[in-house]
Design a protein around this motif. Structure first.
Motif, PDB file in Angstrom:
ATOM      1  N   ALA A 117       0.833  -1.208   0.000  1.00  0.00           N
ATOM      2  CA  ALA A 117       0.000   0.000   0.000  1.00  0.00           C
ATOM      3  C   ALA A 117       0.868   1.259   0.000  1.00  0.00           C
ATOM      4  O   ALA A 117       0.597   2.204  -0.745  1.00  0.00           O
ATOM      5  CB  ALA A 117      -0.930  -0.014   1.209  1.00  0.00           C
ATOM      6  N   ASP A 135     -15.567   4.115   7.400  1.00  0.00           N
ATOM      7  CA  ASP A 135     -15.379   2.779   7.965  1.00  0.00           C
ATOM      8  C   ASP A 135     -13.962   2.294   7.727  1.00  0.00           C
ATOM      9  O   ASP A 135     -13.434   2.400   6.620  1.00  0.00           O
ATOM     10  CB  ASP A 135     -16.349   1.792   7.305  1.00  0.00           C
ATOM     11  N   GLU A 146      -4.067  -0.292   5.640  1.00  0.00           N
ATOM     12  CA  GLU A 146      -3.648  -1.029   4.440  1.00  0.00           C
ATOM     13  C   GLU A 146      -4.662  -2.091   4.037  1.00  0.00           C
ATOM     14  O   GLU A 146      -4.551  -2.701   2.972  1.00  0.00           O
ATOM     15  CB  GLU A 146      -2.259  -1.640   4.660  1.00  0.00           C
ATOM     16  N   LYS A 147      -5.686  -2.315   4.919  1.00  0.00           N
ATOM     17  CA  LYS A 147      -6.733  -3.309   4.627  1.00  0.00           C
ATOM     18  C   LYS A 147      -8.094  -2.639   4.558  1.00  0.00           C
ATOM     19  O   LYS A 147      -9.112  -3.322   4.561  1.00  0.00           O
ATOM     20  CB  LYS A 147      -6.769  -4.350   5.764  1.00  0.00           C
ATOM     21  N   GLY A 154      -9.485  -0.596   2.278  1.00  0.00           N
ATOM     22  CA  GLY A 154      -9.978  -0.139   0.981  1.00  0.00           C
ATOM     23  C   GLY A 154      -9.560   1.286   0.661  1.00  0.00           C
ATOM     24  O   GLY A 154      -8.512   1.766   1.102  1.00  0.00           O
ATOM     25  N   ALA A 155     -10.422   1.991  -0.094  1.00  0.00           N
ATOM     26  CA  ALA A 155     -10.083   3.330  -0.582  1.00  0.00           C
ATOM     27  C   ALA A 155      -9.834   4.314   0.558  1.00  0.00           C
ATOM     28  O   ALA A 155      -8.939   5.152   0.474  1.00  0.00           O
ATOM     29  CB  ALA A 155     -11.205   3.843  -1.487  1.00  0.00           C
ATOM     30  N   GLU A 156     -10.623   4.222   1.656  1.00  0.00           N
ATOM     31  CA  GLU A 156     -10.440   5.155   2.771  1.00  0.00           C
ATOM     32  C   GLU A 156      -9.099   4.941   3.463  1.00  0.00           C
ATOM     33  O   GLU A 156      -8.449   5.890   3.897  1.00  0.00           O
ATOM     34  CB  GLU A 156     -11.579   5.048   3.788  1.00  0.00           C
ATOM     35  N   LEU A 197      -6.404   3.763   2.030  1.00  0.00           N
ATOM     36  CA  LEU A 197      -5.364   4.258   1.123  1.00  0.00           C
ATOM     37  C   LEU A 197      -5.283   5.782   1.181  1.00  0.00           C
ATOM     38  O   LEU A 197      -4.202   6.354   1.133  1.00  0.00           O
ATOM     39  CB  LEU A 197      -5.631   3.785  -0.312  1.00  0.00           C
ATOM     40  N   ARG A 198      -6.437   6.436   1.319  1.00  0.00           N
ATOM     41  CA  ARG A 198      -6.462   7.899   1.419  1.00  0.00           C
ATOM     42  C   ARG A 198      -5.642   8.345   2.642  1.00  0.00           C
ATOM     43  O   ARG A 198      -4.884   9.316   2.579  1.00  0.00           O
ATOM     44  CB  ARG A 198      -7.915   8.366   1.582  1.00  0.00           C
TER      45      ARG A 198
END
Lengths: 264, 215
Positions: free
Chosen positions: B19, B147, B192-193, B195-197, B199-200
């Protein structure tokens, strides 16, 4: 058929919607009651698609590894892990602590154990001691037998003679952190989850239960949750594009069940 | 900009590395004190028990490396066990001293509402309290109530509430899900697990690292 939800029905965490990828050779396949397998597509491509649709986790199971006495294809696991930033559970043909290490290093967060664990229950305890409960998922393939269910192995092909309820109780005592409960009778049939099986196991399970086998639509997912599932796993209706994950989550939310809404 | 993931022998470093590499060209894992001292920022991951984590850091001589980096104002991100280790003390399998970078302790979940299992596993919302500003932090780009993915049996309990950046509720109990002191951050969940949030959040951390290098 609409689900009837009890008033003020609440769940402690969001209901996880978990696409399941059944691996055979280089492909993702799907059959009915684990037979008559059809090729669906490439593992990496499907993993990417479901991740982008908002899957909360992924399950990837090599469904013939145990049958043919092969070990998992780690390159396929790597190709899946590369595409997703959500938890990944991997199973199929795992027979040693070494195997688990390799699968985790290939990018899995948890491993699912069935065939080898049924033959060597003590292995579950060893695996839990080495990697922690949160990493070890008991995969149960249940087929209806009279009043109860029998645990099957090798992708629903071989019977173990073990009663599912007794086996799950034993495995919980050995420390497994989650239960993937597959109804072989319902798998690929789109006739709804086996809610009797779910209710029976959820009544005593102290760890999360993932329901699999029979998903038809959002209502069937909600029925599984009401019967006690903490997470719902599905493949056919996603693989053959009968619905999308956002549609299913919308349907769960309409039934007052809490789901994760992923943003773009 | 050089980000190093501290390899202290526990848990899965690969997903955090995968990530981070989306946002940083020079990211890798290392257990070498000299290599870690030369980094601009550190990530402290980890899955497992507090005691095993501290032991893993100490046998490699990495506890001081992380403390020095914090004192030098370098950005640090602790994830799950890595976040817990930033505090002064853990209570898992008996009392155990932590890194003490943020004052506080790691405690077990109190009794939870019916139907709530421990570990707390799954997706729960992360909220920044009204009195706290998310500006300039790793949560700057994170929408309210996003979340994130949690797997834990113990809680972060910073001594001073100014070190709580975000909170999460589970089983009728609200706990610190992101702690912060200056450039040192700890997330109880797994960005790192997530999802998109998630990663943001990691992208923001990488920006904070880049800004720190320029200063």
């Amino acid at each position: 058929m609409a689900s009837v939800l009890p008033l003020l029905y609440t769940v402690p965490v969001k209901i996880r919607v978990i696409p399941r990828l059944d691996i055979k050779g280089p492909n993702i396949v799907k059959g009915v009651r684990m037979e008559g397998l059809r090729v669906v597509g490439s593992p990496a491509m499907l993993a990417r698609t479901y991740y982008e649709q908002g899957a909360d986790e992924l399950l990837a199971l090599d469904i013939v590894a145990s049958l043919y006495g092969r070990s998992l294809d780690l390159d396929i696991i790597r190709s899946i892990a590369q595409e997703v930033f959500i938890p990944l559970t991997v199973g199929g043909g795992i027979q040693s602590l070494h195997d688990i290490s390799h699968v985790l290093r290939a990018g899995a967060d948890k491993v699912a154990l069935n065939t080898f664990a049924l033959r060597n229950p003590a292995f579950l305890q060893e695996a839990v001691r080495e990697f922690g409960s949160q990493c070890i998922v008991l995969s149960v393939e249940a087929k209806r037998r009279g009043e109860g269910w029998e645990a099957y192995t090798e992708g629903g092909r071989e019977h173990s003679g073990r009663d599912v309820v007794e086996w799950v109780k034993e495995a919980l005592g050995l420390g497994v952190g989650e239960i993937l409960l597959t109804s072989v009778d319902r798998d690929g049939t789109k006739t709804g989850y086996d809610v009797d099986l779910l209710r029976t196991i959820a009544s005593f399970a102290t760890v999360p239960v993932i329901a699999h086998g029979g998903a038809r639509d959002a209502a069937s997912l909600a029925d599984a949750v009401v019967a006690g599932a903490d997470a719902v796993s599905l493949s056919w209706i996603l693989h053959f594009k009968e619905c999308t994950i956002p549609q299913l989550k919308e349907g769960l939310a309409e039934r007052s069940l809490s789901v994760r809404r992923s943003s773009p | 900009m050089k980000i190093r993931i501290v390899d202290f022998g526990v848990g899965n470093l690969h997903s955090a590395l995968k990530a981070l590499r989306l946002f940083c060209d020079d990211a890798s894992t290392s257990e070498d004190p000299a290599e870690l001292r030369s980094a601009d920022a550190l990530v402290l991951p980890g899955v497992g028990s507090f005691r095993a984590g501290m032991h893993g850091l100490q046998v490699r001589g990495l506890g001081d490396v992380v403390r020095e980096a914090a004192e030098a104002g370098k950005p640090i991100l602790g994830i799950c066990l890595g976040a817990q280790l930033l505090l002064s003390e853990g209570q898992e399998f008996g009392r155990c001293e932590g890194l003490g970078i943020i004052p506080g302790e790691v405690v077990p979940f109190p009794p939870l509402a019916d139907g709530c299992k421990v570990p707390h596993m799954g997706w729960s919302p992360v909220d920044v309290p009204d009195a706290v500003s998310r500006e300039g932090t790793i949560l700057e780009a994170t929408p309210p109530g996003a979340d994130m993915y949690f797997v834990h049996s113990f809680l972060l309990r910073p001594q001073d509430h100014v070190h709580t950046l975000a909170v999460t509720s589970y089983g009728g109990h609200t706990f610190a899900s992101v702690i912060r002191k200056g450039n040192v951050y700890g997330c109880q969940f797994h960005p790192e697990k997530s999802g998109a949030e998630g990663l943001r959040l990691l992208e923001r951390f990488a920006s904070i690292c880049a800004e720190a290098v320029l200063r």
